[in-house]
Design a protein around this motif. Sequence first.
Motif, PDB file in Angstrom:
ATOM      1  N   THR A 411      -1.179 -33.097  18.511  1.00  0.00           N
ATOM      2  CA  THR A 411       0.111 -32.422  18.262  1.00  0.00           C
ATOM      3  C   THR A 411       1.189 -33.448  17.914  1.00  0.00           C
ATOM      4  OG1 THR A 411      -0.524 -30.679  19.797  1.00  0.00           O
ATOM      5  CG2 THR A 411       1.804 -30.876  19.254  1.00  0.00           C
ATOM      6  N   GLN A 412       1.243 -34.578  18.660  1.00  0.00           N
ATOM      7  CA  GLN A 412       2.251 -35.617  18.389  1.00  0.00           C
ATOM      8  C   GLN A 412       2.019 -36.256  17.023  1.00  0.00           C
ATOM      9  OE1 GLN A 412       2.197 -38.399  21.634  1.00  0.00           O
ATOM     10  NE2 GLN A 412       2.927 -36.867  23.169  1.00  0.00           N
ATOM     11  N   GLU A 415       3.341 -34.062  14.442  1.00  0.00           N
ATOM     12  CA  GLU A 415       4.827 -34.104  14.397  1.00  0.00           C
ATOM     13  C   GLU A 415       5.299 -35.383  13.722  1.00  0.00           C
ATOM     14  OE1 GLU A 415       6.038 -33.677  18.412  1.00  0.00           O
ATOM     15  OE2 GLU A 415       5.645 -31.496  18.520  1.00  0.00           O
ATOM     16  N   GLU A 419       7.467 -35.886  10.412  1.00  0.00           N
ATOM     17  CA  GLU A 419       8.736 -36.669  10.405  1.00  0.00           C
ATOM     18  C   GLU A 419       8.684 -37.755   9.337  1.00  0.00           C
ATOM     19  OE1 GLU A 419      11.404 -39.380  13.510  1.00  0.00           O
ATOM     20  OE2 GLU A 419       9.476 -38.445  14.194  1.00  0.00           O
TER      21      GLU A 419
END
Length: 555
Positions: A411-412, A415, A419
Motif C-alpha cells: 500500500t505504501q 502511494e 506521489e
Amino acid sequence: MTTKPKARKFRIKRTAPALGSAAPASERDTAPEKPAPEAKPREQAQKPSAQSGEVASNQQVQSENTIDAIRQEGLTGRQLRMARRVAQKHGLAPTSDFDAVRLLRAKGIDPFQRANMLELVVPQAGAEQHEGGAPDAFASLPASAGGAGRAQLPQTVPVKQQQLPSTELSPADRRSQEIQNIQRDIARRRRKKMGLLLVRLAFFVILPTFLAGYYFYTIATPMYATKSEFLIIQNEGSGGAGPLGGLLPTQFATNADSIAVQGFLQSKDAMLRLDRDVGFKTHFTQNWIDPIQRLSDNPTNEEAYKTYKKNVKIGYDPTEGMIRMEVAAADPLVSAEFSSQLIDYAEQRVNNLSAQKRDDQMRDARQGFERAESERRTAQENLVRLQIEGSTLDPEGVIASLRTQIGQLETQIIEKEIELASLLNNARPNQSRVDGARGTLEILKDQLAALNNKMTDVSQGENSLAELAARIQIAQADLASRDLMLQSALQQMEQARVEATRQVRYLTVAVEPIAPEEPTYPRAFENTILAFLVFAGIYLMISLTASILREQVTS
C-alpha cells in the motif's frame, strides 16, 4: 272264509247264580256276561275214561278235538250264548255251547256275524222280552228244542258221562296269572337291583366318604396358615429431580418380574434355602403330625418338595400387580417365620433380577467415557508438542503478521509511486522532493522483497511455518473432535446411570405375615363334601363305562 272275532277281556266273577236261575235282564246287559257256573266245569271237564266194551267212533273223536280247539279260543260267555241261539234258530241240536259253535262252523255259518246277531232280536208273536227288552227268539219252540221248561243259558245239555272238576285254567285266568307272575318277577328284580345298587353305593361312595370325614374330623393335624401380600415396583424418577426424585416409586413393576418372583418362591431352590435356614424338613418330620401330612425320617428333596408345594401357595393378580402368599405349618409361629424368610428371599431375588443389566450398562458407559477422555488427552499433548517443536506457539499468527506487513508495504509503495508520478508531472519539479520520493520508494520495495523472501522461507520446506501451521490445525481439529466425543461419553454415562436407577426393583410388603391364633386347615365339612362328590363322580363314571361296554358286548 270267516274271521274269528277278537276276544274281549272281562274280569270273571266267581260267585255266579245257581244252575237254572236266570239273572236279571238289566244285569246281563250292563255288565259283561259270564258263563254259567256249571258250564265252565263241563267245558274244562276231563274226557271220560274209556270203558270196557265201548269204542268211540272217528266222528266223535273229531268232534271232541274240534270242541277242545274251540275252548282254547277263549270265547266269552255272551258269545257262547249267542252261538247257541243261532244254532237253535237254524234247527240244530247242540249238546253244549261249544258244540253249537262247531255245528255252525260245519254248516259254514259264522255265529258271531253281526247280521246273525241282529236276527235274534226280531220280536215274534206272543214272545216275552229277554235280556234288556230283547224277545226270546226260541219262545215258539217246543220244550225239547229249547222252548218252555228249558234251562236258562248259558248251559250245556248234560251228557251221560262222568263229570270231574278240571285242573286247567281258562285262557283269561292263565293270562292274568302269567301277568301277575311277570309283575312279581319284575318287582323282585327291581328290589334286587335296588339292593345291589345300595350295596355298591355304600361300599364305593358312603364308606370312603365316612373314612375321609373321620380323618378330617379326628385324625388330621390342624395347620396354621399365615397370609401375606407384597408387590414389586420400579423407580421412574431421575437423579436430578430433587433430593428424593430418584427414589420415588411411580408405577408397578412389569408382569415378568412378578411372575419370575412367583416362580422362584414355588421352586425347589426356595424350599432348599428355607430348609437350610429354618429347617423345613425338620418341622414336618415331627412325630405328633398325622401320618398323611408327616414326612419320613430321612425324606428326599422330592418328598419334601411335594409337601412344600402343598403348604406354600402363591398367587399373582396381573390386574393389581399383587402377589399373595399363604404358608401353612403345624405351629403358628413357625408358619410366620417361614413366610418372613420367603419374603426375604423374594426381595433378594428382585434385587438380582436387573443387577446384571444395570452393571453392564454402567460398565459400558464408564469404559466409553474413559476411552474418550484418554483420546482427548492424547490429542491435546500432540498439539502442545507441535507448538514446542516449531518454537512458535502460533504459526498461523506469524504468517498472518507477515501477510499484514506485506500488504501495508504494498500500500505504501503504491502511494509513493503515485506521489512520485505527480511530482514528475510538473514542468519544473522539485528535485529534492523527487529524489526523496524515489529513495523512499526504493526502501519500501527492498523491505517488501525482504518480507516476501521471509514469507517464502516460512511457507516452503519441511520445517516451514505453513507446514507447521497445517499440522497444528489438524491437531486442533482432532482435539475438538475428542472434546465432542468426551462430552457425548459423559452424557451417555449420565443417561446410563439414570436408566440404571430406573431399572432398580423394590419389593414392598403390603400385608405383613402375622401368626394366626386358630387353625386354618383342615376344613372338615367342606373337605368331606368334596370327598363325597369325588367318590360319587368316580363311581358314576365307572358305572356308565361298564354299562356302555356291557351294551356293546351284548349287542
